[in-house]
Structure formats: structure tokens, C-alpha cells
Enzyme design. Structure first.
Site, mmCIF file in Angstrom:
data_model
loop_
_atom_site.group_PDB
_atom_site.id
_atom_site.type_symbol
_atom_site.label_atom_id
_atom_site.label_comp_id
_atom_site.label_asym_id
_atom_site.label_seq_id
_atom_site.Cartn_x
_atom_site.Cartn_y
_atom_site.Cartn_z
ATOM 1 N N CYS A 129 39.160 46.241 43.142
ATOM 2 C CA CYS A 129 39.883 47.313 42.433
ATOM 3 C C CYS A 129 39.046 47.913 41.311
ATOM 4 O O CYS A 129 39.272 49.051 40.914
ATOM 5 C CB CYS A 129 41.167 46.772 41.831
ATOM 6 S SG CYS A 129 41.888 45.409 42.744
ATOM 7 N N THR A 143 33.750 40.883 37.502
ATOM 8 C CA THR A 143 34.553 40.322 38.584
ATOM 9 C C THR A 143 33.979 40.733 39.943
ATOM 10 O O THR A 143 33.843 41.919 40.210
ATOM 11 C CB THR A 143 36.002 40.812 38.450
ATOM 12 O OG1 THR A 143 36.500 40.429 37.174
ATOM 13 C CG2 THR A 143 36.880 40.211 39.512
ATOM 14 N N GLU A 149 33.368 35.467 38.656
ATOM 15 C CA GLU A 149 32.973 36.214 37.447
ATOM 16 C C GLU A 149 31.486 35.995 37.193
ATOM 17 O O GLU A 149 30.999 34.876 37.336
ATOM 18 C CB GLU A 149 33.788 35.757 36.232
ATOM 19 C CG GLU A 149 35.309 35.789 36.416
ATOM 20 C CD GLU A 149 35.879 37.180 36.556
ATOM 21 O OE1 GLU A 149 35.246 38.144 36.084
ATOM 22 O OE2 GLU A 149 36.961 37.311 37.165
ATOM 23 N N HIS A 157 42.805 50.383 35.429
ATOM 24 C CA HIS A 157 42.714 48.956 35.732
ATOM 25 C C HIS A 157 43.922 48.203 35.177
ATOM 26 O O HIS A 157 44.301 47.162 35.711
ATOM 27 C CB HIS A 157 41.402 48.382 35.212
ATOM 28 C CG HIS A 157 40.948 47.193 36.015
ATOM 29 N ND1 HIS A 157 40.934 47.193 37.387
ATOM 30 C CD2 HIS A 157 40.536 45.960 35.646
ATOM 31 C CE1 HIS A 157 40.540 46.012 37.822
ATOM 32 N NE2 HIS A 157 40.296 45.241 36.783
ATOM 33 N N TYR A 177 46.696 45.664 37.446
ATOM 34 C CA TYR A 177 47.198 44.316 37.181
ATOM 35 C C TYR A 177 48.691 44.179 37.482
ATOM 36 O O TYR A 177 49.172 43.076 37.720
ATOM 37 C CB TYR A 177 46.909 43.911 35.725
ATOM 38 C CG TYR A 177 45.517 43.354 35.547
ATOM 39 C CD1 TYR A 177 44.415 44.126 35.861
ATOM 40 C CD2 TYR A 177 45.308 42.066 35.097
ATOM 41 C CE1 TYR A 177 43.133 43.615 35.729
ATOM 42 C CE2 TYR A 177 44.035 41.551 34.953
ATOM 43 C CZ TYR A 177 42.952 42.328 35.274
ATOM 44 O OH TYR A 177 41.692 41.818 35.150
ATOM 45 N N CYS A 229 48.206 43.236 41.398
ATOM 46 C CA CYS A 229 47.508 42.025 41.860
ATOM 47 C C CYS A 229 48.106 40.753 41.284
ATOM 48 O O CYS A 229 48.323 39.786 41.999
ATOM 49 C CB CYS A 229 46.017 42.123 41.578
ATOM 50 S SG CYS A 229 45.505 41.736 39.895
ATOM 51 N N GLU A 261 42.030 35.906 33.180
ATOM 52 C CA GLU A 261 41.796 37.301 33.553
ATOM 53 C C GLU A 261 43.001 38.171 33.203
ATOM 54 O O GLU A 261 42.853 39.333 32.813
ATOM 55 C CB GLU A 261 41.489 37.389 35.045
ATOM 56 C CG GLU A 261 40.872 38.714 35.433
ATOM 57 C CD GLU A 261 40.359 38.703 36.863
ATOM 58 O OE1 GLU A 261 41.147 38.341 37.758
ATOM 59 O OE2 GLU A 261 39.194 39.054 37.077
HETATM 60 FE FE1 SF4 Z 1 41.828 43.696 41.380
HETATM 61 FE FE2 SF4 Z 1 43.372 42.167 39.911
HETATM 62 FE FE3 SF4 Z 1 40.936 41.342 40.520
HETATM 63 FE FE4 SF4 Z 1 41.234 43.317 38.772
HETATM 64 S S1 SF4 Z 1 41.943 41.206 38.536
HETATM 65 S S2 SF4 Z 1 39.819 43.277 40.523
HETATM 66 S S3 SF4 Z 1 43.053 44.344 39.582
HETATM 67 S S4 SF4 Z 1 42.590 41.697 41.949
HETATM 68 FE FE FE Z 2 39.645 41.666 36.722
#
Ligand code: SF4
Ligand code: FE
Length: 473
Positions: free
Chosen positions: A95, A182, A248, A283, A287, A290, A438
Site C-alpha cells: 500500500c 515496510t 521492516e 496511508h 490503516y 489493513c 506499526e
Molecule cells: Fe499496507 Fe497496512 Fe502494511 Fe501499511 S501497514 S503497507 S497499510 S498492510
Molecule cells: Fe506500514
């Protein structure tokens, strides 16, 4: 997976240089997680959610590379992310680039209008290729920042914010680092953006560009996760989430050349803050999809362990499960709301409502912790004391474990252990990196959202409402 193997990134993991990254046991679960974003575009159940027509080429593309064309697109993005969280129960990493692209798309357009630059067409051409080749792109924003009280140029080491160190006729040379990347090792491309709003005199730090991840001079250092070495063990029952995981990485740019055609901002300091705000807001919306998807699995695992423990019917357990659902759906509601109230940018793509996107993410910095607390409560202390898979297989200790960890009738002890390990993974193990830490710091910590909420909320307007009602001039 094959394309990732071909990248041959220069990466270090726990003191060793690793070249065969996708096969490394610490990395492989995160490769499978990002691969799920491709698989879901082919599975019958999810393909329509993951496919969309490109606004650039008219071709069918993966929604993880889409430039949002409507409020409907913004909402569908959140639904797709929740689905992906359901499937992987971790961060699926794709994402960040999607959110970066949508921010760069509109900011380059506005920059060209104001400064007469030619970044937008360049970016369109670049992104059309990303779409047609269905690439994984990472978005890199967070600089190390050194002394937080000092501006980039006042740092003892000016490289603590990534910057241009040399300018050539055909491009620039950059030096610096981006932290907390990430899914970096699973990406084909990287989009680099400034980390804060730059000011006059900070032109060298106001730089945005894209490079292939295997460009000469880019190095990667893998970030450790709690109980990550369990992934090296056999049997694998203690891992918790055996198939999928997040990742990460610290990314270092050691005098890396960026060709002109890959530069999307170069010294236009007044555009840098806009880019930071828009990327962060997209972003923060993400969240709301996800982490909710991961929350669904945690709630399911918690209800399952309650059933296995024989306490499913207790009223306080039912009440706690409802509380978990309420918290999870509250985050989801904010993700949907900021999408439903989105608007078109001057460049034509759609942007979320910035206030509600920040409200969404601020809730995400709090509610998963409460969900984890409730899951820990319901699962019981065995979550922190359970013997290992090796002890289960041991001829001396194994029979004792099978005898004394028996619970509700008909429940396999190994199944009960699997569920407990999954919950442990999310609340205290490697999965807690994605689900808790995160949630706190990804897309910016709570203070960053509070600043934006304060800015966006029009407090004066609310004061005027009260004054008008009361007849106060
Ligand atoms: Fe995607 Fe969530 Fe990972 Fe960010 S934390 S990259 S929004 S899955
Ligand atoms: Fe993230």
C-alpha cells in the site's frame, strides 16, 4: 517471486550479507504476504475487488497500482486492504507505493502549474510502466532526523535527512537513509519523498524521485522482530503465523545517481509539505483497512480459543468479544468515511478527506492495543507460559503436554496450541510489529495526527457556531 530473486539486492540480515533474499527463512513469509496481493487478483472470490481499469492506459490493472478516479475507488481500496488483512493476518506491504503514487500524481501536477516544471508528465509515464508491469513499489519518507530540535542543515551530519550532494547535467547524486521501510526487500521500485515540509535554503533536501531497488549504492539492513528466530525452528508450531509475515528495513543511499527522468521534485520547497501531508493522509486511510483485516483474524482466534477453553457461553466473554468487534468496526468506519467524503484533486485523481483520514489513523494508534488486551484476557495465561513445539514432540514431555493441555472435549491439543501461538504472535511476538508497533508509528505517530486534526478541524468555525446560537457578535 521469481522477479524478486532476480533483483540481487545488497542486504544484511543479523550480521550477514544475504543475496538469496526471497528464500531466506526470515524473509520468505513476507514474500508470501506481498505475493498474496497478486494471488488475490486471480482467485475467483476476490479478483473483481483487486482488478480495475487504468486511468492512464485503459488496461485492466491490479488495484494496488491504481490512481483513484472516484470516491468509489477510495472505498474499494479500503475493502481490498481489509480482505488482504484477512488472508495474510500481517502487513502485506504493497500500500505504501500506492499511497505515494497518488500523492506524487497530484502534487507534481500542482507543482508544474506553479513553477512551470515538467514533473507530472514524467511521473505519468513512469507510473504507466509500473501499472503495465504490475510492479511492487515502496514509498520511502521517514528520514533518521538526528537531533529532532534541529532543521536538516543544522544537523551535525546533514545526511541525517536524505539530500542532493551533487548536481549533474543528466541528474543528481543523493545521500542519506530512510528508516522503517515496510516491505522494502520485496519491492522492484522505490519512490523517495521528503520527510518534512522544507523551507527556503533547504532545496537540497526537497527531493522526490524513483529508482529500481537494485540501483548501485542502495543498501538494506533488515530490522529485527520480537521472536523472529522462531521462524528458523523446526517444527514450526511456535511461529504462530507460519505462512505470512511483515518486514521492516533500513535503506541506505550511498551517493546514488538519480537520472533526470526519474526526478519528480527538485528544490521546490513549497511543494514538499503538501507531498508529506497527502502521502500521510492516504496511508492513514489505508490503516483503516489493513489493521481491521488483521483485527478480524484476532477476534476470530480469540472467539475460537474461548470455545476451545469451554467459556464461549460466559456473559463477560461474549461482552468482551462484542467490545473487540465494536473497536475494530469503529476504525473501519473512519476508513470508509474519509473515502466517502473524498474529493477530486486538480490533477484529476481522488483524495480522501484529510480530517477523517487522520481521525482514522489516530484510532488505529489506540484500538489495536485494546483489542490485544482483550484477546490476552480471554486467551488466558497459557499465552505466556506454553511449552514449545519441541517439547511437544519429545517422547518424555510430549505425553504430559497432551494430557495436561487438554481442554473442551473434542479439541485437539495441537489445534489449541496453534490458536494460542497465533494470538501470541499478534499481541507479543513477531506479528505485534505489524499489528501494534506499526499501528502506532506507521504513517506517523499519534502526535502527527493530532497536529493535522487540530489544523483541519476549523475550531474558529465551531466557536462561531456557538456565538451565533447565543447572539454574541
Ligand atoms: Fe499496507 Fe497496512 Fe502494511 Fe501499511 S501497514 S503497507 S497499510 S498492510
Ligand atoms: Fe506500514
Amino acid at each position: 517471486m521469481a522477479s524478486l530473486k532476480g533483483l540481487h539486492l545488497e542486504a544484511h540480515i543479523m550480521g550477514e550479507e544475504v543475496r538469496a533474499l526471497p528464500d531466506h527463512p526470515l524473509v520468505a513469509p513476507s514474500v508470501r504476504a506481498v505475493a498474496a496481493t497478486f494471488d488475490c487478483a486471480h482467485d475467483d472470490e476476490s479478483r473483481s475487488l483487486f482488478r480495475v481499469r487504468s486511468s492512464l492506459s485503459g488496461e485492466e490493472i491490479n488495484r494496488f497500482t491504481h490512481l483513484h478516479q472516484s470516491k468509489e475507488d477510495l472505498i474499494t481500496k479500503v475493502l481490498m486492504q481489509r480482505y488482504c488483512g484477512n488472508v495474510t493476518c500481517c502487513c502485506f506491504q504493497r500500500c505504501v507505493g500506492l499511497d505515494a503514487a497518488n500523492a506524487v500524481f497530484s502534487v507534481t501536477y500542482e507543482c508544474d502549474q506553479e513553477h512551470g516544471t515538467g514533473y507530472h508528465r514524467r511521473f505519468r509515464e513512469y507510473w504507466a510502466r509500473v501499472q503495465s508491469e504490475d510492479l511492487v513499489v515502496d514509498g520511502a519518507m521517514t528520514d533518521p532526523k538526528g537531533d529532532r530540535g534541529k532543521r536538516p542543515r543544522d544537523q551535525a551530519d546533514p545526511d541525517l535527512y536524505l539530500r542532493v550532494v551533487a548536481r549533474q547535467s543528466d541528474g543528481v547524486v543523493v545521500r542519506g537513509a530512510k528508516l522503517h521501510q515496510t516491505g522494502m526487500l520485496n519491492s522492484h521500485e522505490i519512490i523517495v519523498m521528503p520527510t518534512i515540509s522544507m523551507r527556503q535554503g533547504e532545496e537540497d533536501w526537497a527531493i522526490c524521485f524513483a529508482l529500481p531497488t537494485n540501483t548501485k549504492g542502495i543498501r538494506y539492513v533488515y530490522g529485527r522482530q520480537a521472536s523472529d528466530t522462531r521462524k528458523l525452528e523446526d517444527p514450526n508450531l511456535d511461529v504462530g503465523n507460519v505462512r505470512f509475515g511483515g518486514q521492516e528495513v533500513m535503506t541506505v543511499f550511498e551517493d546514488v545517481f538519480v537520472p533526470e527522468k526519474r526526478i519528480f521534485l527538485n528544490g521546490e520547497v513549497d511543494e514538499s509539505g503538501k507531498l508529506v501531508e497527502r502521502f500521510a493522509a492516504y496511508h492513514r486511510q489505508s490503516y483503516g483497512g489493513c489493521k481491521v483485516g488483521v483485527g478480524d483474524v484476532l477476534i476470530g482466534a480469540t472467539a475460537l480459543i474461548a470455545r476451545m477453553n469451554g467459556v464461549e457461553g460466559a456473559s463477560h466473554i461474549r461482552d468482551k468479544l462484542v467490545e473487540m468487534i465494536h473497536l475494530n468496526e469503529t476504525m473501519f468506519s473512519a476508513g470508509i468515511a474519509c473515502s466517502a467524503l473524498g474529493h477530486q484533486t486538480l490533477a484529476g485523481n481522488y483524495e480522501i478527506d484529510m480530517l477523517l483520514a487522520n481521525v482514522c489513523k489516530l484510532s488505529v494508534t489506540r484500538f489495536p492495543y485494546e483489542l490485544a488486551r482483550l484477546a490476552t484476557d480471554i486467551a488466558g495465561g497459557l499465552l505466556g507460559t506454553m511449552p514449545s513445539a519441541k517439547d511437544l514432540e519429545d517422547p518424555v514431555t510430549g505425553p504430559y503436554i497432551r494430557k495436561y493441555l487438554a481442554a473442551a472435549e473434542g479439541v485437539q491439543v495441537t489445534d489449541r496450541m496453534k490458536v494460542l501461538r497465533l494470538i501470541e504472535n499478534l499481541v507479543a511476538g513477531a506479528g505485534a510489529v505489524g499489528y501494534l508497533i506499526e499501528s502506532m508509528h506507521g504513517a506517523g505517530p499519534p502526535a502527527a495526527q493530532r497536529i493535522m486534526i487540530g489544523r483541519q478541524a476549523d475550531l474558529e468555525g465551531k466557536i462561531n457556531l456557538a456565538k451565533r446560537l447565543l447572539g454574541i457578535p
